[in-house]
Write a protein that holds these residues in place. Structure first.
Motif, PDB file in Angstrom:
ATOM      1  N   SER A 135      41.459 -46.830   0.762  1.00  0.00           N
ATOM      2  CA  SER A 135      40.372 -47.422   1.526  1.00  0.00           C
ATOM      3  C   SER A 135      39.574 -48.404   0.683  1.00  0.00           C
ATOM      4  N   ALA A 136      38.638 -49.066   1.346  1.00  0.00           N
ATOM      5  CA  ALA A 136      37.770 -50.021   0.660  1.00  0.00           C
ATOM      6  C   ALA A 136      36.390 -49.966   1.280  1.00  0.00           C
ATOM      7  N   TRP A 137      35.412 -50.391   0.500  1.00  0.00           N
ATOM      8  CA  TRP A 137      34.049 -50.535   0.985  1.00  0.00           C
ATOM      9  C   TRP A 137      33.855 -51.970   1.475  1.00  0.00           C
ATOM     10  N   ALA A 138      33.346 -52.107   2.682  1.00  0.00           N
ATOM     11  CA  ALA A 138      33.059 -53.425   3.244  1.00  0.00           C
ATOM     12  C   ALA A 138      31.633 -53.427   3.792  1.00  0.00           C
ATOM     13  N   ILE A 139      31.036 -54.601   3.803  1.00  0.00           N
ATOM     14  CA  ILE A 139      29.662 -54.749   4.295  1.00  0.00           C
ATOM     15  C   ILE A 139      29.707 -55.452   5.651  1.00  0.00           C
ATOM     16  N   PRO A 140      29.296 -54.767   6.715  1.00  0.00           N
ATOM     17  CA  PRO A 140      29.376 -55.361   8.051  1.00  0.00           C
ATOM     18  C   PRO A 140      28.443 -56.557   8.239  1.00  0.00           C
ATOM     19  N   LYS A 141      28.807 -57.383   9.179  1.00  0.00           N
ATOM     20  CA  LYS A 141      27.935 -58.474   9.594  1.00  0.00           C
ATOM     21  C   LYS A 141      26.631 -57.866  10.122  1.00  0.00           C
ATOM     22  N   GLY A 142      25.513 -58.428   9.706  1.00  0.00           N
ATOM     23  CA  GLY A 142      24.224 -57.935  10.180  1.00  0.00           C
ATOM     24  C   GLY A 142      23.702 -56.717   9.454  1.00  0.00           C
ATOM     25  N   ALA A 143      24.345 -56.307   8.364  1.00  0.00           N
ATOM     26  CA  ALA A 143      23.852 -55.162   7.579  1.00  0.00           C
ATOM     27  C   ALA A 143      22.431 -55.453   7.111  1.00  0.00           C
ATOM     28  N   LYS A 144      21.553 -54.473   7.261  1.00  0.00           N
ATOM     29  CA  LYS A 144      20.134 -54.698   6.941  1.00  0.00           C
ATOM     30  C   LYS A 144      19.849 -54.576   5.443  1.00  0.00           C
ATOM     31  N   ASN A 145      20.707 -53.887   4.735  1.00  0.00           N
ATOM     32  CA  ASN A 145      20.484 -53.691   3.294  1.00  0.00           C
ATOM     33  C   ASN A 145      21.729 -54.093   2.485  1.00  0.00           C
ATOM     34  N   PRO A 146      22.132 -55.359   2.583  1.00  0.00           N
ATOM     35  CA  PRO A 146      23.381 -55.753   1.912  1.00  0.00           C
ATOM     36  C   PRO A 146      23.327 -55.642   0.393  1.00  0.00           C
ATOM     37  N   VAL A 147      22.160 -55.804  -0.213  1.00  0.00           N
ATOM     38  CA  VAL A 147      22.065 -55.717  -1.677  1.00  0.00           C
ATOM     39  C   VAL A 147      22.314 -54.278  -2.134  1.00  0.00           C
ATOM     40  N   ALA A 148      21.662 -53.328  -1.446  1.00  0.00           N
ATOM     41  CA  ALA A 148      21.877 -51.917  -1.778  1.00  0.00           C
ATOM     42  C   ALA A 148      23.318 -51.516  -1.473  1.00  0.00           C
ATOM     43  N   ALA A 149      23.863 -52.057  -0.385  1.00  0.00           N
ATOM     44  CA  ALA A 149      25.248 -51.762  -0.011  1.00  0.00           C
ATOM     45  C   ALA A 149      26.210 -52.235  -1.100  1.00  0.00           C
ATOM     46  N   CYS A 150      25.955 -53.403  -1.625  1.00  0.00           N
ATOM     47  CA  CYS A 150      26.803 -53.947  -2.690  1.00  0.00           C
ATOM     48  C   CYS A 150      26.679 -53.096  -3.955  1.00  0.00           C
ATOM     49  N   ALA A 151      25.470 -52.680  -4.260  1.00  0.00           N
ATOM     50  CA  ALA A 151      25.258 -51.820  -5.432  1.00  0.00           C
ATOM     51  C   ALA A 151      26.021 -50.502  -5.277  1.00  0.00           C
ATOM     52  N   TRP A 152      26.040 -49.994  -4.058  1.00  0.00           N
ATOM     53  CA  TRP A 152      26.799 -48.768  -3.781  1.00  0.00           C
ATOM     54  C   TRP A 152      28.289 -48.990  -4.031  1.00  0.00           C
ATOM     55  N   ALA A 153      28.850 -50.067  -3.461  1.00  0.00           N
ATOM     56  CA  ALA A 153      30.278 -50.347  -3.618  1.00  0.00           C
ATOM     57  C   ALA A 153      30.635 -50.517  -5.090  1.00  0.00           C
ATOM     58  N   LYS A 154      29.773 -51.185  -5.832  1.00  0.00           N
ATOM     59  CA  LYS A 154      30.015 -51.373  -7.261  1.00  0.00           C
ATOM     60  C   LYS A 154      29.983 -50.033  -7.999  1.00  0.00           C
ATOM     61  N   THR A 155      28.961 -49.244  -7.738  1.00  0.00           N
ATOM     62  CA  THR A 155      28.782 -47.972  -8.447  1.00  0.00           C
ATOM     63  C   THR A 155      29.918 -47.000  -8.149  1.00  0.00           C
ATOM     64  N   MET A 156      30.310 -46.914  -6.886  1.00  0.00           N
ATOM     65  CA  MET A 156      31.335 -45.953  -6.490  1.00  0.00           C
ATOM     66  C   MET A 156      32.706 -46.253  -7.104  1.00  0.00           C
ATOM     67  N   THR A 157      32.925 -47.511  -7.495  1.00  0.00           N
ATOM     68  CA  THR A 157      34.249 -47.905  -7.997  1.00  0.00           C
ATOM     69  C   THR A 157      34.217 -48.372  -9.451  1.00  0.00           C
ATOM     70  N   ASP A 158      33.078 -48.171 -10.101  1.00  0.00           N
ATOM     71  CA  ASP A 158      32.910 -48.625 -11.482  1.00  0.00           C
ATOM     72  C   ASP A 158      33.579 -47.645 -12.453  1.00  0.00           C
ATOM     73  N   THR A 159      34.033 -48.148 -13.584  1.00  0.00           N
ATOM     74  CA  THR A 159      34.728 -47.312 -14.561  1.00  0.00           C
ATOM     75  C   THR A 159      33.879 -46.122 -15.011  1.00  0.00           C
ATOM     76  N   ALA A 160      32.614 -46.375 -15.333  1.00  0.00           N
ATOM     77  CA  ALA A 160      31.740 -45.293 -15.815  1.00  0.00           C
ATOM     78  C   ALA A 160      31.584 -44.200 -14.757  1.00  0.00           C
ATOM     79  N   THR A 161      31.473 -44.610 -13.492  1.00  0.00           N
ATOM     80  CA  THR A 161      31.307 -43.627 -12.415  1.00  0.00           C
ATOM     81  C   THR A 161      32.581 -42.818 -12.220  1.00  0.00           C
ATOM     82  N   TRP A 162      33.724 -43.481 -12.315  1.00  0.00           N
ATOM     83  CA  TRP A 162      34.985 -42.754 -12.202  1.00  0.00           C
ATOM     84  C   TRP A 162      35.132 -41.734 -13.334  1.00  0.00           C
ATOM     85  N   MET A 163      34.642 -42.069 -14.523  1.00  0.00           N
ATOM     86  CA  MET A 163      34.699 -41.107 -15.630  1.00  0.00           C
ATOM     87  C   MET A 163      33.830 -39.887 -15.335  1.00  0.00           C
TER      88      MET A 163
END
Length: 408
Positions: free
Chosen positions: A271-299
């Motif tokens: 699966s993948a993380w995607a940000i829908p059109k009209g998302a009210k918090n796209p910056v936080a959403a992007c931070a989530w996608a980054k954190t969930m798939t980041d090397t440090a988080t996977w460790m």
């Protein structure tokens, strides 16, 4: 939307995000991605900030404008896209633009009931996909029935869901580089005809499906423990399930799924993380996608998995992510030789596919093409000739592709 997040690997990463972004409130509905629910939320101008969906679907929603391109997300959060595996990134890229951040990396190998195989006087080397006539003969030797009643399946090709794996192993490209469907490629027709033949040789689809539907793949009577299936291609997550049945007598073995040249091959899922059109918090959403798939988080997630493994007095079977850097670090840090030789072979077989595994090309009609080949495989299993089934699928997929490109 579409993210349950209930196991220790998910929870460790959720907690890592919450610790890093204490001012962000997180809520997620339980259950898998629901296309109708997602489209209804978009139509009512109340979309989720994030959606977690199969990577094969990203192209369709990207073309419809339902999910946003992520250039601003990637640059704003300084996401290093080079850490992700190329096949996973390709799945979420359409028209040169990235529309998703890939998460897990699901690959396949042949898992084998070593006990049944040995009792039949065969070895793991007999479970191979290089020589299809030889595999057909092996499946026939291993198949058991009493009158009209199936007692054991010799080799389950896992139709309809594994059709792309067989087609790709046979040299077919189901979706062209430009996203156009190519479902009735002669090599795909040959693959569907062959795999349906394996099913027909083992009782026919009605009896085969009824027998297979009775499996409890998560329970003590899973097919490899119960001796009701000798071998099948299966995704990497399943070894975690099977590990619990070693004390009950499971003798797992494994053999690589290869093409006709003997090269290990796998279709990549995930699966993948995607940000829908009209998302009210796209910056936080992007931070989530980054954190969930980041090397440090996977460790951190791997640490949580190891803690559970130790608590259960078990062993680590690997963690397969779309983040190549994380995978290599986790493997070198936590993966030791499995105490069970069959599990060791299975784990090694999965890791051997990571660099050669491929995904279907992305398409603006990805969801429709997905539905078309699944329907074709189902019709072929029900008795329709493979050529006819895939010709019909190709027409359906071509119409969807043309419409997605504004030509229909």
């Amino acid at each position: 939307m579409g993210f349950g997040g209930e196991d220790e690997v998910a929870q460790a990463r959720v907690n890592a995000f919450k610790a890093a972004y204490t001012d962000v409130s997180v809520s997620n509905s339980k259950g898998e991605f629901d296309a109708q629910q997602f489209l209804t939320a978009l139509a009512s101008s109340n979309p989720p900030d994030l959606v977690y969906m199969d990577r094969n679907l990203i192209g369709t929603y990207a073309k419809k404008g339902a999910v946003q391109p992520l250039e601003a997300c990637v640059s704003g959060q300084s996401i290093n896209t080079s850490q992700y595996r190329e096949a996973a990134l390709k799945s979420v890229t359409l028209g040169g633009k990235l529309y998703g951040i890939p998460e897990f990396y699901v690959v396949t190998t042949n898992l084998v009931d070593g006990k049944s195989l040995a009792a039949a006087g065969l070895g793991a080397k007999d479970i191979q996909t290089k020589d299809w006539p030889a595999l057909k003969a092996t499946a026939g030797k291993l198949f058991k029935q009493d009158g009209n009643k199936i007692q054991r399946i010799g080799f389950d090709p896992k139709l309809p869901e594994m059709f792309p794996l067989w087609a790709t192993a046979n040299g077919a490209t189901l979706i062209k580089d430009d996203g156009a469907p190519n479902l009735n490629d002669p090599k795909a027709v040959e693959a569907l005809s062959y795999t349906v033949g394996l099913v027909n040789d083992q009782g026919g689809w009605t009896k085969f499906k009824s027998f297979r539907d009775a499996y409890d793949i998560f329970g003590e009577q899973n097919p490899l423990s119960a001796g009701t299936v000798v071998a099948f291609p299966m995704e990497n997550w399943y070894v975690n399930v099977l590990r619990d049945f070693i004390p009950k007598g499971l003798q797992l073995d494994a053999a690589p799924f290869t093409d006709h040249e003997g090269k290990p091959i796998s279709m990549v899922g995930g699966s993948a993380w995607a940000i829908p059109k009209g998302a009210k918090n796209p910056v936080a959403a992007c931070a989530w996608a980054k954190t969930m798939t980041d090397t440090a988080t996977w460790m951190t997630a791997a640490e949580a998995r190891m803690a559970k493994v130790k608590k259960d007095k078990s062993f680590f079977t690997g963690l397969f992510t779309a983040n190549k850097v994380a995978d290599e670090r986790i493997r070198s840090t936590y993966l030791t030789d499995a105490p069970d030789p069959g599990f060791k072979q299975a784990i090694e077989s999965y890791y051997a596919t990571l660099d050669t595994a491929t995904a279907l090309n992305p398409s603006p009609a990805g969801a429709e093409i997905d539905a078309a080949w699944k329907s074709a495989a189902a019709r072929a299993l029900a008795g329709q000739p493979a050529q006819q089934a895939l010709d019909q699928a190709q027409k359906e997929a071509e119409a969807a592709f043309s419409k997605a490109n504004g030509n229909g």
